[in-house]
Design a protein around this motif. Structure first.
Motif, PDB file in Angstrom:
ATOM      1  N   TYR A 151      30.635  16.173  27.476  1.00 29.74           N
ATOM      2  CA  TYR A 151      31.291  15.772  26.228  1.00 29.74           C
ATOM      3  C   TYR A 151      30.712  16.530  25.037  1.00 29.74           C
ATOM      4  O   TYR A 151      31.431  17.066  24.200  1.00 29.74           O
ATOM      5  CB  TYR A 151      31.127  14.272  26.029  1.00 29.74           C
ATOM      6  N   ALA A 154      31.624  20.313  25.185  1.00 29.14           N
ATOM      7  CA  ALA A 154      33.033  20.551  24.871  1.00 29.14           C
ATOM      8  C   ALA A 154      33.333  20.300  23.397  1.00 29.14           C
ATOM      9  O   ALA A 154      34.096  21.031  22.763  1.00 29.14           O
ATOM     10  CB  ALA A 154      33.917  19.668  25.748  1.00 29.14           C
ATOM     11  N   LYS A 155      32.705  19.270  22.832  1.00 33.24           N
ATOM     12  CA  LYS A 155      32.961  18.925  21.431  1.00 33.24           C
ATOM     13  C   LYS A 155      32.500  20.017  20.485  1.00 33.24           C
ATOM     14  O   LYS A 155      33.162  20.308  19.469  1.00 33.24           O
ATOM     15  CB  LYS A 155      32.252  17.613  21.086  1.00 33.24           C
ATOM     16  N   ARG A 158      32.697  25.772  19.682  1.00 39.10           N
ATOM     17  CA  ARG A 158      33.687  26.169  18.688  1.00 39.10           C
ATOM     18  C   ARG A 158      33.854  27.685  18.641  1.00 39.10           C
ATOM     19  O   ARG A 158      32.960  28.444  18.996  1.00 39.10           O
ATOM     20  CB  ARG A 158      33.255  25.650  17.308  1.00 39.10           C
ATOM     21  N   ARG A 190      35.004  28.834  30.618  1.00 39.96           N
ATOM     22  CA  ARG A 190      35.831  28.218  29.576  1.00 39.96           C
ATOM     23  C   ARG A 190      36.716  27.111  30.163  1.00 39.96           C
ATOM     24  O   ARG A 190      37.873  26.937  29.757  1.00 39.96           O
ATOM     25  CB  ARG A 190      36.703  29.253  28.863  1.00 39.96           C
ATOM     26  N   PRO A 193      36.636  20.271  30.124  1.00 44.88           N
ATOM     27  CA  PRO A 193      37.753  19.410  29.727  1.00 44.88           C
ATOM     28  C   PRO A 193      37.675  19.093  28.235  1.00 44.88           C
ATOM     29  O   PRO A 193      36.586  19.005  27.664  1.00 44.88           O
ATOM     30  CB  PRO A 193      37.555  18.147  30.578  1.00 44.88           C
ATOM     31  N   SER A 194      38.816  18.903  27.608  1.00 39.95           N
ATOM     32  CA  SER A 194      38.851  18.592  26.181  1.00 39.95           C
ATOM     33  C   SER A 194      38.120  17.281  25.923  1.00 39.95           C
ATOM     34  O   SER A 194      38.335  16.296  26.638  1.00 39.95           O
ATOM     35  CB  SER A 194      40.289  18.473  25.691  1.00 39.95           C
ATOM     36  N   ASP A 196      37.058  13.696  24.246  1.00 40.15           N
ATOM     37  CA  ASP A 196      37.842  12.591  23.703  1.00 40.15           C
ATOM     38  C   ASP A 196      37.365  12.298  22.283  1.00 40.15           C
ATOM     39  O   ASP A 196      36.590  11.373  22.042  1.00 40.15           O
ATOM     40  CB  ASP A 196      37.684  11.352  24.587  1.00 40.15           C
ATOM     41  N   THR A 197      37.794  13.122  21.337  1.00 39.06           N
ATOM     42  CA  THR A 197      37.439  12.940  19.937  1.00 39.06           C
ATOM     43  C   THR A 197      38.701  12.703  19.126  1.00 39.06           C
ATOM     44  O   THR A 197      39.810  13.018  19.566  1.00 39.06           O
ATOM     45  CB  THR A 197      36.733  14.183  19.379  1.00 39.06           C
ATOM     46  N   VAL A 200      40.611  16.037  18.506  1.00 37.13           N
ATOM     47  CA  VAL A 200      41.421  16.513  19.629  1.00 37.13           C
ATOM     48  C   VAL A 200      42.669  15.659  19.794  1.00 37.13           C
ATOM     49  O   VAL A 200      43.779  16.163  19.974  1.00 37.13           O
ATOM     50  CB  VAL A 200      40.588  16.528  20.926  1.00 37.13           C
ATOM     51  N   SER A 203      45.139  16.285  16.837  1.00 34.57           N
ATOM     52  CA  SER A 203      45.737  17.622  16.872  1.00 34.57           C
ATOM     53  C   SER A 203      46.737  17.735  18.012  1.00 34.57           C
ATOM     54  O   SER A 203      47.644  18.571  17.980  1.00 34.57           O
ATOM     55  CB  SER A 203      44.649  18.690  17.018  1.00 34.57           C
ATOM     56  N   GLY A 204      46.587  16.866  19.034  1.00 36.58           N
ATOM     57  CA  GLY A 204      47.536  16.860  20.145  1.00 36.58           C
ATOM     58  C   GLY A 204      48.751  15.988  19.903  1.00 36.58           C
ATOM     59  O   GLY A 204      49.586  15.818  20.793  1.00 36.58           O
TER      60      GLY A 204
END
Length: 438
Positions: A151, A154-155, A158, A190, A193-194, A196-197, A200, A203-204
């Protein structure tokens, strides 16, 4: 980060050290000067009297003059006690240039506490041009990388000149188990997994109200993110009881500077009663000192300078927030061209009382200290940028503290003063710890 920054004012031409306003200053040791420049520094941000590059260059120069253990300890203190993020990184870069041995790796591992600080460190490390990573730098970065889970990686992975996968390739750390090896393989390819923020999710295209309520219910919203998103949540119609509960729970509040509550209350006035309660909790967490304390707060024009280019908060907000959480029997005064007593209110009411107390003009700190010296008290706390226009007398109280909330080169609060730098509530905890040991 910004590099094209210039000093607002040149220092006065004199053989003896003076403040930018002309009062006699104190000759500092390299360690004192370094602490002064670091502990209230938001790196690269211009202050009223000095540009961000001037301050950063001074930090780098002074870092080469102190013992390596002093340098390492200051980097840890700036990150852990004063909650600064970028100033400690420039100290790590300076440490990496010294012959500090294993201390370099140990300090890098400890100071880097957010995954994006890995890449930000390397940007600073290569600021003067790319160069190979020293062995201890590789070890420290590799150990720091190992602290972060999927997490966190991924967060904070950038876009930018340095990605987290670059850190992995440069340091070649050894995974502790198969799970970490698989995680680092995802990072390298790369394939993380995206996270859970809220960023994200929104933006989705997710529903804003539902997203924030879910993250609040699952305790997945960091406290600083909570404070910064109160206006968004209010506009989206998020359940106010859920917001209230999260504010008062204060999960992660230990990393939030007091002035952040002020910013949140201004952005979302609806939630100010609960923000006020959360801010004043810091008073209850502090031991109550004996005797009367006089707090003297600088409200001069220089204190109206923004904390950062993107912030609408000012040095005066940071100073007033500190003054509003001093525990015990307190009298509060402000100074500029005059000296004004204000009600010793806690929290947001105290912040407002300080800021609105008088016009924000000159910096007659000497006159203000002389005024309060005539009043009965056991303790004097001054919160200021120390740029006095008149000579500052010694305090009469045996326990007198000068809290400096800016990074200007020279200051007046040394000698008989106990000098403290920074605008974290840690400065108040220091006072309690200091007096407990005397």
């Amino acid at each position: 980060m910004r590099f094209n920054i210039f000093s607002r004012r040149a220092p006065p031409l004199t053989q003896n050290p003076v403040t930018y306003e002309g009062a006699p200053a104190v000759v500092l040791t390299a360690e004192q000067a370094l602490r002064r420049s670091v502990l209230s520094c938001l790196l690269w941000e211009t202050e009223f009297y000095e540009g961000g590059v001037t301050i950063a260059d001074r930090i780098e120069s002074l870092a080469g003059e102190v013992e390596v253990q002093v340098l390492a300890d200051l980097a840890v203190e700036a990150r852990e006690r004063f909650k600064l993020r970028h100033a400690p990184l420039i100290l790590l870069v300076a440490l990496s240039r010294r012959k500090a041995g294993a201390l370099t790796a140990q300090t890098i591992e400890r100071v880097i506490q957010r995954a994006d600080e890995l890449s930000e460190f390397l940007v600073l490390y290569w600021r003067g041009g790319k160069r190979p990573l020293a062995k201890q730098v590789k070890l420290g970065l590799g150990r720091a990388l190992a602290k972060f889970d999927a997490y966190q990686l991924a967060k904070y992975d950038r876009e930018g000149p340095v990605r987290l996968r670059d850190v992995l390739f440069l340091t070649h750390p050894k995974p502790k188990d198969e799970a970490q090896a698989a995680l680092w393989k995802q990072l390298a390819e790369r394939g993380l997994p995206s996270p859970d923020t809220w960023e994200v999710a929104l933006s989705g295209g997710a529903d804003k109200k539902a997203t924030f309520e879910r993250l609040l219910a699952e305790n997945r919203l960091g406290y600083l993110a909570l404070l910064r998103n109160l206006r968004n949540m209010d506009q989206a119609g998020v359940d106010p009881e859920a917001v209230k509960a999260a504010i008062l729970a204060r999960r992660g509040a230990e990393r939030v500077l007091p002035f952040r509550y002020v910013a949140a209350a201004r952005a979302a006035p609806r939630f100010e009663p609960w923000l006020d309660q959360a801010l004043t909790e810091t008073v209850l967490e502090s031991p109550v000192p004996d005797g009367r304390t006089i707090v003297l707060v600088d409200v001069s024009g220089s204190m109206d300078w923004q904390l950062s280019q993107r912030s609408d908060l000012k040095r005066i907000d940071a100073a007033a927030a500190l003054a509003s959480i001093v525990p015990g029997d307190v009298r509060v005064f402000t100074f500029s061209n005059g000296v004004v007593e204000v009600p010793p209110r806690r929290g947001m009411a105290g912040v407002d009382a300080v800021i609105r107390s008088q016009p924000h003009g000159g910096t007659e700190l000497g006159k203000a200290v002389a005024h309060v010296n005539r009043l009965p008290h056991e303790r004097l706390i001054v919160v200021t940028d120390e740029q006095s226009s008149d000579p500052v007398p010694d305090p009469v109280a045996a326990r007198a503290y000068m809290i400096n909330v800016a990074s200007a080169k020279n200051g007046v609060g040394y000698g008989r003063w106990t000098h403290i730098d920074g605008f974290s509530e840690s400065v108040l905890r220091f006072i309690a710890e200091h007096e407990a040991q005397v």
